[in-house]
Design an enzyme around this catalytic site. Structure first.
Site, PDB file in Angstrom:
ATOM      1  N   CYS A 151     -18.558  -3.150 -17.263  1.00 35.22           N
ATOM      2  CA  CYS A 151     -18.512  -2.831 -15.912  1.00 35.22           C
ATOM      3  C   CYS A 151     -19.687  -3.476 -15.017  1.00 35.22           C
ATOM      4  O   CYS A 151     -20.941  -3.346 -15.575  1.00 35.22           O
ATOM      5  CB  CYS A 151     -18.478  -1.337 -15.765  1.00 35.22           C
ATOM      6  SG  CYS A 151     -18.348  -0.677 -14.117  1.00 35.22           S
ATOM      7  N   GLU A 154       0.973  -1.303   0.150  1.00 28.41           N
ATOM      8  CA  GLU A 154      -0.034   0.141  -0.264  1.00 28.41           C
ATOM      9  C   GLU A 154       0.889   1.230  -0.053  1.00 28.41           C
ATOM     10  O   GLU A 154       0.640   2.205  -0.770  1.00 28.41           O
ATOM     11  CB  GLU A 154      -0.972   0.116   1.353  1.00 28.41           C
ATOM     12  CG  GLU A 154      -2.055  -1.061   1.222  1.00 28.41           C
ATOM     13  CD  GLU A 154      -2.955  -0.712   0.182  1.00 28.41           C
ATOM     14  OE1 GLU A 154      -3.034   0.143  -0.235  1.00 28.41           O
ATOM     15  OE2 GLU A 154      -3.590  -1.647  -0.655  1.00 28.41           O
ATOM     16  N   CYS A 212     -17.400   0.994 -20.242  1.00 29.22           N
ATOM     17  CA  CYS A 212     -18.881   0.776 -19.391  1.00 29.22           C
ATOM     18  C   CYS A 212     -19.644  -0.390 -19.777  1.00 29.22           C
ATOM     19  O   CYS A 212     -20.413  -0.686 -18.696  1.00 29.22           O
ATOM     20  CB  CYS A 212     -19.745   2.087 -19.670  1.00 29.22           C
ATOM     21  SG  CYS A 212     -18.696   3.615 -19.235  1.00 29.22           S
TER      22      CYS A 212
END
Length: 328
Positions: free
Chosen positions: A199, A42, A196
């Site tokens: 998605c 991270e 999209c």
């Protein structure tokens, strides 16, 4: 709690199905429950792309520092040396400080994690979700973009984004949910030309017709160009260096820099490097003036120090200059 206006049960099924088929399962930090390995990934990924971290930094760093305790027991200079080239060295300094504060064992509560240097809310949530499988949402840049588009938010503030992140969270599968969100942001809901149609949010996303509007693009800032003079200071074949105290590049060693060139100095060469928020050009001059430095080093000793990119380039100029220096 989940939003009353969205079928989160359907969404969570879509997300888990998509992640099982398309997720980046090969990433090494997704094959461990070791909170330190997740924490390290991270921190490295905060300002650096996944490919760069994997190819050059993650495994060499773990070979030198296999546990958080090994970082706590090492000098800061050793940690900075292994971080060399990754940039944003405050991350390494905070990693070292955090390791010592928690005695090499990461806590498993948000309050305790947030109290450690360099660990913000999103990082602490990632450690809790991935290292301890606790129900916390992760809100990094890619996830922020997803949320802005799903809810058609042009200029969302962090408070609103966090509220929506909690609403969307799959409390029963926080690990897979958060990994899916980050992967969708990186692979599907991209800044430009998002796909999209594939998605998992396409049944409910309010911004999919004009995704480029959410969030509203920010105007690019003009990157300032800083110009400095570096001084080659020698004594008995050794090079005089300073250890930087400023927040940027804190703890790294390098040639002394200032605004004006020395009165009797010889120009040896020029080096430049572009950082995220400015470009730096440096002219290296020999210097016979009395200047205070923090240490004198041979070439071999310099190779053991953590140097910035510009100082690495300046050192190459020195090596090609024909000037004499001490090897050992």
């Amino acid at each position: 709690m989940p939003s009353k206006t969205m079928n989160t049960a359907t969404l969570h099924i879509n997300l888990l199905t998509w992640y099982q088929k398309n997720g980046r399962h090969e990433l090494p930090w997704r094959h461990t429950d070791d909170a330190y390995l997740i924490y390290l990934s991270e921190i490295m990924l905060q300002q650096t792309q996944v490919g760069t971290v994997l190819e050059r930094f993650y495994f060499p760093f773990l070979k030198r520092f296999p546990t958080l305790s090994s970082i706590a027991n090492a000098p800061l200079d050793d940690v900075l040396k292994m971080w060399q080239g990754l940039g944003y060295y405050t991350r390494a300094k905070n990693l070292h400080a955090s390791a010592r504060i928690c005695n090499g064992t990461l806590p498993d509560t948000q309050e305790a994690l947030d109290a450690l240097p360099g660990i913000g809310k999103s990082t602490s949530h990632a450690i809790l979700a991935f290292g301890f499988h606790q129900p916390y949402p992760v809100l990094e840049a890619n996830v922020k973009r997803i949320i802005a588009r799903v809810y058609a938010l042009k200029d969302p503030k962090d408070k609103e984004l966090w509220q929506k992140a909690w609403e969307l969270l799959d409390y029963d599968h926080p690990y897979d949910y958060n990994q899916a969100m980050m992967d969708i942001g990186a692979m599907v809901c991209t800044p430009k030309t998002p796909t999209c149609k594939v998605c998992p949010f396409n049944f409910t996303c309010k911004g999919q017709k004009t995704p480029e509007h959410y969030p509203q693009p920010k105007k690019k800032k003009v990157i300032p160009h800083k110009k400095k003079v570096a001084l080659l200071i020698q004594k008995e074949g050794r090079l005089g260096l300073i250890q930087r105290k400023e927040r940027f590049l804190h703890g790294l060693w390098g040639f002394m820099q200032r605004d004006e060139k020395p009165k009797e100095g010889l120009l040896l060469g020029n080096a430049s490097h572009t950082y995220s928020h400015f470009k730096l050009s440096v002219s290296l001059f020999t210097c016979k003036e009395a200047v205070n430095v923090d240490g004198w080093f041979s070439l071999k000793e310099m190779n053991q120090l953590a140097l910035s990119k510009v100082d690495e380039k300046l050192l190459k100029i020195v090596l090609n200059s024909g000037l004499s220096y001490t090897e050992d």
